[in-house]
Design a protein around this motif. Structure first.
Motif, PDB file in Angstrom:
ATOM      1  N   VAL A  20     -41.652  -4.439 -12.420  1.00 23.39           N
ATOM      2  CA  VAL A  20     -41.894  -4.476 -13.873  1.00 23.39           C
ATOM      3  C   VAL A  20     -42.866  -3.368 -14.277  1.00 23.39           C
ATOM      4  O   VAL A  20     -42.635  -2.651 -15.262  1.00 23.39           O
ATOM      5  N   LEU A  21     -43.942  -3.217 -13.533  1.00 22.04           N
ATOM      6  CA  LEU A  21     -44.938  -2.192 -13.848  1.00 22.04           C
ATOM      7  C   LEU A  21     -44.343  -0.788 -13.734  1.00 22.04           C
ATOM      8  O   LEU A  21     -44.634   0.086 -14.550  1.00 22.04           O
ATOM      9  N   GLN A  22     -43.506  -0.580 -12.751  1.00 23.25           N
ATOM     10  CA  GLN A  22     -42.870   0.728 -12.584  1.00 23.25           C
ATOM     11  C   GLN A  22     -41.838   0.979 -13.688  1.00 23.25           C
ATOM     12  O   GLN A  22     -41.783   2.060 -14.261  1.00 23.25           O
ATOM     13  N   LYS A  23     -41.046  -0.029 -13.988  1.00 19.84           N
ATOM     14  CA  LYS A  23     -39.933   0.111 -14.934  1.00 19.84           C
ATOM     15  C   LYS A  23     -40.404   0.270 -16.381  1.00 19.84           C
ATOM     16  O   LYS A  23     -39.900   1.119 -17.111  1.00 19.84           O
ATOM     17  N   PHE A  24     -41.358  -0.534 -16.807  1.00 26.04           N
ATOM     18  CA  PHE A  24     -41.746  -0.563 -18.217  1.00 26.04           C
ATOM     19  C   PHE A  24     -43.021   0.207 -18.545  1.00 26.04           C
ATOM     20  O   PHE A  24     -43.299   0.469 -19.715  1.00 26.04           O
ATOM     21  N   PHE A  25     -43.801   0.549 -17.509  1.00 24.29           N
ATOM     22  CA  PHE A  25     -45.058   1.241 -17.764  1.00 24.29           C
ATOM     23  C   PHE A  25     -45.144   2.585 -17.041  1.00 24.29           C
ATOM     24  O   PHE A  25     -46.201   3.202 -17.003  1.00 24.29           O
ATOM     25  N   ALA A  26     -44.017   3.011 -16.467  1.00 27.46           N
ATOM     26  CA  ALA A  26     -43.901   4.328 -15.828  1.00 27.46           C
ATOM     27  C   ALA A  26     -45.010   4.599 -14.818  1.00 27.46           C
ATOM     28  O   ALA A  26     -45.570   5.686 -14.765  1.00 27.46           O
ATOM     29  N   LEU A  27     -45.315   3.577 -14.023  1.00 29.81           N
ATOM     30  CA  LEU A  27     -46.360   3.721 -13.007  1.00 29.81           C
ATOM     31  C   LEU A  27     -45.728   4.016 -11.651  1.00 29.81           C
ATOM     32  O   LEU A  27     -44.623   3.556 -11.358  1.00 29.81           O
ATOM     33  N   GLU A  30     -47.917   3.016  -5.990  1.00 27.63           N
ATOM     34  CA  GLU A  30     -49.296   2.735  -5.579  1.00 27.63           C
ATOM     35  C   GLU A  30     -50.117   2.127  -6.728  1.00 27.63           C
ATOM     36  O   GLU A  30     -50.790   1.113  -6.554  1.00 27.63           O
ATOM     37  N   LYS A  31     -50.046   2.741  -7.916  1.00 29.19           N
ATOM     38  CA  LYS A  31     -50.794   2.241  -9.073  1.00 29.19           C
ATOM     39  C   LYS A  31     -50.259   0.870  -9.503  1.00 29.19           C
ATOM     40  O   LYS A  31     -51.033  -0.033  -9.842  1.00 29.19           O
ATOM     41  N   ALA A  32     -48.933   0.703  -9.472  1.00 28.95           N
ATOM     42  CA  ALA A  32     -48.324  -0.581  -9.823  1.00 28.95           C
ATOM     43  C   ALA A  32     -48.792  -1.677  -8.859  1.00 28.95           C
ATOM     44  O   ALA A  32     -49.097  -2.801  -9.279  1.00 28.95           O
ATOM     45  N   THR A  33     -48.887  -1.349  -7.588  1.00 28.16           N
ATOM     46  CA  THR A  33     -49.350  -2.311  -6.586  1.00 28.16           C
ATOM     47  C   THR A  33     -50.812  -2.679  -6.830  1.00 28.16           C
ATOM     48  O   THR A  33     -51.192  -3.852  -6.723  1.00 28.16           O
ATOM     49  N   GLN A  34     -51.636  -1.696  -7.183  1.00 30.64           N
ATOM     50  CA  GLN A  34     -53.055  -1.974  -7.480  1.00 30.64           C
ATOM     51  C   GLN A  34     -53.183  -2.949  -8.655  1.00 30.64           C
ATOM     52  O   GLN A  34     -53.971  -3.901  -8.589  1.00 30.64           O
ATOM     53  N   VAL A  59     -44.363  -5.763 -24.557  1.00 28.39           N
ATOM     54  CA  VAL A  59     -44.518  -7.201 -24.291  1.00 28.39           C
ATOM     55  C   VAL A  59     -43.153  -7.887 -24.333  1.00 28.39           C
ATOM     56  O   VAL A  59     -42.800  -8.663 -23.429  1.00 28.39           O
ATOM     57  N   GLU A  60     -42.368  -7.593 -25.358  1.00 29.53           N
ATOM     58  CA  GLU A  60     -41.043  -8.217 -25.492  1.00 29.53           C
ATOM     59  C   GLU A  60     -40.101  -7.789 -24.376  1.00 29.53           C
ATOM     60  O   GLU A  60     -39.330  -8.603 -23.862  1.00 29.53           O
ATOM     61  N   GLN A  61     -40.161  -6.517 -23.990  1.00 28.66           N
ATOM     62  CA  GLN A  61     -39.304  -6.025 -22.899  1.00 28.66           C
ATOM     63  C   GLN A  61     -39.618  -6.762 -21.600  1.00 28.66           C
ATOM     64  O   GLN A  61     -38.705  -7.183 -20.882  1.00 28.66           O
ATOM     65  N   VAL A  62     -40.902  -6.898 -21.295  1.00 31.20           N
ATOM     66  CA  VAL A  62     -41.306  -7.559 -20.047  1.00 31.20           C
ATOM     67  C   VAL A  62     -40.904  -9.036 -20.078  1.00 31.20           C
ATOM     68  O   VAL A  62     -40.356  -9.554 -19.100  1.00 31.20           O
ATOM     69  N   LYS A  63     -41.164  -9.706 -21.191  1.00 32.11           N
ATOM     70  CA  LYS A  63     -40.799 -11.129 -21.300  1.00 32.11           C
ATOM     71  C   LYS A  63     -39.289 -11.325 -21.136  1.00 32.11           C
ATOM     72  O   LYS A  63     -38.843 -12.219 -20.418  1.00 32.11           O
ATOM     73  N   SER A  64     -38.518 -10.483 -21.802  1.00 29.05           N
ATOM     74  CA  SER A  64     -37.066 -10.595 -21.747  1.00 29.05           C
ATOM     75  C   SER A  64     -36.540 -10.325 -20.333  1.00 29.05           C
ATOM     76  O   SER A  64     -35.711 -11.069 -19.808  1.00 29.05           O
TER      77      SER A  64
END
Length: 80
Positions: A20-27, A30-34, A59-64
């Motif tokens: 989720v962190l990689q897909k929606f927040f372009a992380l 390593e940063k997503a894992t942190q 927020v809506e993208q992640v919830k969905s």
């Protein structure tokens, strides 16, 4: 500006949170894992800071996405 936050739960797999962190927040992984580990250990983690409309969309993208994959991962936004 608004912080987008992930909240810990006892059911969502750690690997899914990283995706989720990689897909929606372009992380990067390593940063997503942190951030995932921060959510896991402290109960909450900041994914990023955005203008209101961008934060609300994320927020809506992640919830969905979480609901589609049958995970109870919660994502919220908080004004700075």
């Amino acid at each position: 500006m608004f912080k987008v936050l992930l909240l810990n739960d006892d059911y969502t797999p750690m690997d899914f949170v990283v995706v989720v962190l990689q897909k929606f927040f372009a992380l990067g992984r390593e940063k997503a894992t942190q951030i995932m580990l921060k959510v896991h250990r402290e109960g909450i983690g900041v994914c990023g800071v955005y203008p209101r409309d961008v934060a609300a969309t994320k927020v809506e993208q992640v919830k969905s996405y979480s609901k589609q994959h049958q995970h109870p991962l919660q994502c919220v936004m908080e004004e700075m």
